[in-house]
Design a protein around this motif. Structure first.
Motif, PDB file in Angstrom:
ATOM      1  N   UNK A 103      17.101  67.440  72.955  1.00  0.00           N
ATOM      2  CA  UNK A 103      16.535  68.377  71.980  1.00  0.00           C
ATOM      3  C   UNK A 103      16.239  67.681  70.659  1.00  0.00           C
ATOM      4  N   UNK A 104      15.007  67.717  70.178  1.00  0.00           N
ATOM      5  CA  UNK A 104      14.664  67.060  68.905  1.00  0.00           C
ATOM      6  C   UNK A 104      15.450  67.582  67.709  1.00  0.00           C
ATOM      7  N   UNK A 105      15.639  68.902  67.629  1.00  0.00           N
ATOM      8  CA  UNK A 105      16.353  69.462  66.492  1.00  0.00           C
ATOM      9  C   UNK A 105      17.835  69.103  66.545  1.00  0.00           C
ATOM     10  N   UNK A 106      18.417  69.130  67.735  1.00  0.00           N
ATOM     11  CA  UNK A 106      19.811  68.722  67.879  1.00  0.00           C
ATOM     12  C   UNK A 106      19.984  67.260  67.469  1.00  0.00           C
ATOM     13  N   UNK A 107      19.080  66.421  67.927  1.00  0.00           N
ATOM     14  CA  UNK A 107      19.159  64.995  67.589  1.00  0.00           C
ATOM     15  C   UNK A 107      19.081  64.791  66.083  1.00  0.00           C
ATOM     16  N   UNK A 108      18.157  65.493  65.439  1.00  0.00           N
ATOM     17  CA  UNK A 108      17.989  65.360  63.996  1.00  0.00           C
ATOM     18  C   UNK A 108      19.221  65.843  63.241  1.00  0.00           C
ATOM     19  N   UNK A 109      19.720  67.019  63.604  1.00  0.00           N
ATOM     20  CA  UNK A 109      20.884  67.563  62.895  1.00  0.00           C
ATOM     21  C   UNK A 109      22.110  66.677  63.040  1.00  0.00           C
ATOM     22  N   UNK A 110      22.366  66.199  64.257  1.00  0.00           N
ATOM     23  CA  UNK A 110      23.535  65.346  64.469  1.00  0.00           C
ATOM     24  C   UNK A 110      23.359  63.992  63.784  1.00  0.00           C
ATOM     25  N   UNK A 111      22.138  63.487  63.794  1.00  0.00           N
ATOM     26  CA  UNK A 111      21.855  62.215  63.126  1.00  0.00           C
ATOM     27  C   UNK A 111      22.048  62.338  61.613  1.00  0.00           C
ATOM     28  N   UNK A 112      21.823  63.531  61.084  1.00  0.00           N
ATOM     29  CA  UNK A 112      21.963  63.770  59.638  1.00  0.00           C
ATOM     30  C   UNK A 112      23.416  63.821  59.177  1.00  0.00           C
ATOM     31  N   UNK A 113      24.360  63.909  60.105  1.00  0.00           N
ATOM     32  CA  UNK A 113      25.755  64.029  59.685  1.00  0.00           C
ATOM     33  C   UNK A 113      26.209  62.821  58.866  1.00  0.00           C
ATOM     34  N   UNK A 114      25.559  61.682  59.066  1.00  0.00           N
ATOM     35  CA  UNK A 114      25.896  60.497  58.273  1.00  0.00           C
ATOM     36  C   UNK A 114      25.658  60.758  56.788  1.00  0.00           C
ATOM     37  N   UNK A 115      24.696  61.629  56.485  1.00  0.00           N
ATOM     38  CA  UNK A 115      24.382  61.944  55.098  1.00  0.00           C
ATOM     39  C   UNK A 115      25.026  63.254  54.644  1.00  0.00           C
ATOM     40  N   UNK A 116      25.181  64.204  55.572  1.00  0.00           N
ATOM     41  CA  UNK A 116      25.731  65.503  55.216  1.00  0.00           C
ATOM     42  C   UNK A 116      27.252  65.501  55.125  1.00  0.00           C
ATOM     43  N   UNK A 117      27.889  64.573  55.855  1.00  0.00           N
ATOM     44  CA  UNK A 117      29.355  64.527  55.899  1.00  0.00           C
ATOM     45  C   UNK A 117      29.846  63.110  55.610  1.00  0.00           C
ATOM     46  N   UNK A 118      30.046  62.816  54.362  1.00  0.00           N
ATOM     47  CA  UNK A 118      30.532  61.490  53.995  1.00  0.00           C
ATOM     48  C   UNK A 118      31.963  61.236  54.413  1.00  0.00           C
ATOM     49  N   UNK A 119      32.691  62.314  54.788  1.00  0.00           N
ATOM     50  CA  UNK A 119      34.088  62.182  55.173  1.00  0.00           C
ATOM     51  C   UNK A 119      34.272  61.946  56.668  1.00  0.00           C
ATOM     52  N   UNK A 120      33.161  61.773  57.394  1.00  0.00           N
ATOM     53  CA  UNK A 120      33.240  61.746  58.854  1.00  0.00           C
ATOM     54  C   UNK A 120      32.660  60.456  59.423  1.00  0.00           C
ATOM     55  N   UNK A 121      33.389  59.841  60.344  1.00  0.00           N
ATOM     56  CA  UNK A 121      32.829  58.715  61.079  1.00  0.00           C
ATOM     57  C   UNK A 121      31.730  59.231  62.003  1.00  0.00           C
ATOM     58  N   UNK A 122      30.733  58.415  62.264  1.00  0.00           N
ATOM     59  CA  UNK A 122      29.597  58.855  63.077  1.00  0.00           C
ATOM     60  C   UNK A 122      29.300  57.851  64.180  1.00  0.00           C
ATOM     61  N   UNK A 123      28.631  58.335  65.206  1.00  0.00           N
ATOM     62  CA  UNK A 123      28.151  57.498  66.301  1.00  0.00           C
ATOM     63  C   UNK A 123      26.686  57.842  66.537  1.00  0.00           C
ATOM     64  N   UNK A 124      25.908  56.914  67.091  1.00  0.00           N
ATOM     65  CA  UNK A 124      24.471  57.164  67.260  1.00  0.00           C
ATOM     66  C   UNK A 124      24.173  58.326  68.198  1.00  0.00           C
ATOM     67  N   UNK A 125      23.058  58.994  67.928  1.00  0.00           N
ATOM     68  CA  UNK A 125      22.623  60.150  68.710  1.00  0.00           C
ATOM     69  C   UNK A 125      21.307  59.773  69.386  1.00  0.00           C
ATOM     70  N   UNK A 126      21.356  59.563  70.687  1.00  0.00           N
ATOM     71  CA  UNK A 126      20.206  59.069  71.440  1.00  0.00           C
ATOM     72  C   UNK A 126      19.563  60.178  72.250  1.00  0.00           C
ATOM     73  N   UNK A 127      18.268  60.067  72.422  1.00  0.00           N
ATOM     74  CA  UNK A 127      17.599  60.901  73.409  1.00  0.00           C
ATOM     75  C   UNK A 127      17.899  60.324  74.792  1.00  0.00           C
TER      76      UNK A 127
END
Length: 290
Positions: A228-252
């Motif tokens: 899902x394009x919107x899901x990918x975008x929202x999850x990818x944005x967590x790096x900017x929206x949540x500075x307190x959270x470790x992140x991992x890449x979101x792939x199609x």
């Protein structure tokens, strides 16, 4: 050679154009030809049904009518496009009053609702097949510990039978396993990422997407995989929206296929969360890779 009509939708021609490129590259590898609908229009996504369900059906009927001319099944890789188009096709085919109303607004075009609407998971399972996919991998991607994320829309189309289990879908799990990724079990396959609330309430998206990311990390994943394009975008944005959270890449899903087929993707720079560690872990399979 298998030929499908193709409705990319708005996201795959703009913010998620790299998904379009990845999809075309992977399906071409497997001999699936895509014929893009001529002069397609927006499906209405979540906005049109919220305003007027009849408007949403007319918007989708136009694309359905174009697809019906070709006599080909229709691929809609975006979850919203798939859900809206399939729901409208079922309504138009099964309800003569809806069909009459829609075609009156659509004239001189007309739609019967006869087109079969598929998502990318269905296309890979039905037209390529698990055995062929398993035999096609050139690069080992077992180091990719993936949680398959379907989102809240793909299997939950109102009044339409789902092609997968509604609460615990498995189609993407099967495909990821076949292409060589390590599939990580988890409980958030169909949780909501915040969807369109990103534009109006970014805190809500940060909370919902952040919870999904945190759960994926806790499960031991190093990648989230979606269609899902919107899901990918929202999850990818967590790096900017949540500075307190470790992140991992979101792939199609098709990007994971690219790693297994070609050793790399052409879209690393389009990701906000770096894919470098994932790409660096891919190795040629003995006797296959370059």
């Amino acid at each position: 050679m298998i030929t499908l009509s193709y409705f990319p939708g708005c996201s795959l021609t703009s913010s998620s154009s790299f998904y379009d490129r990845s999809l075309r590259r992977v399906l071409s590898f497997y001999g699936v030809e895509l014929k893009e609908l001529e002069d397609w229009s927006c499906c209405g996504a979540a906005a049109a049904p919220a305003v007027n369900h009849g408007l949403a059906d007319v918007l989708n009927a136009r694309n359905i009518a174009i697809a019906e001319r070709s006599g080909l099944h229709l691929l809609a890789p975006c979850s919203a496009c798939y859900a809206r188009t399939r729901a409208s096709a079922v309504k138009i085919a099964g309800d003569s009053s809806v069909r009459e109303t829609v075609n009156e607004a659509l004239a001189p075009m007309s739609a019967k609702g006869s087109v079969e609407v598929r998502n990318v998971i269905e296309v890979l399972l039905r037209y390529v097949g698990v055995e062929r996919i398993a035999a096609s991998a050139v690069y080992g991607i077992g180091s990719v510990r993936a949680v398959p994320y379907y989102g809240c829309l793909l299997t939950r189309i109102m009044d339409v039978p789902s092609s997968d289990d509604v609460e615990d879908p498995s189609g993407m799990d099967i495909l990821l396993d076949a292409i060589g990724a390590s599939v990580v079990p988890w409980q958030f396959k169909t949780e909501c990422c915040g969807a369109g609330s990103t534009a109006t309430d970014s805190d809500r998206t940060a909370q919902l997407s952040g919870r999904i990311m945190a759960t994926a990390l806790k499960a031991g994943a190093n990648a989230v995989v979606t269609t899902c394009p919107l899901c990918q975008l929202n999850l990818d944005l967590t790096a900017h929206l949540r500075g307190d959270l470790n992140t991992i890449p979101v792939l199609f899903l098709t990007e994971v296929f690219e790693l297994a087929l070609f050793g790399r993707t052409d879209s690393s720079r389009n990701h906000l969360i770096s894919m470098a560690a994932i790409e660096g872990s891919v190795e040629p399979l003995r006797g296959k890779g370059a």
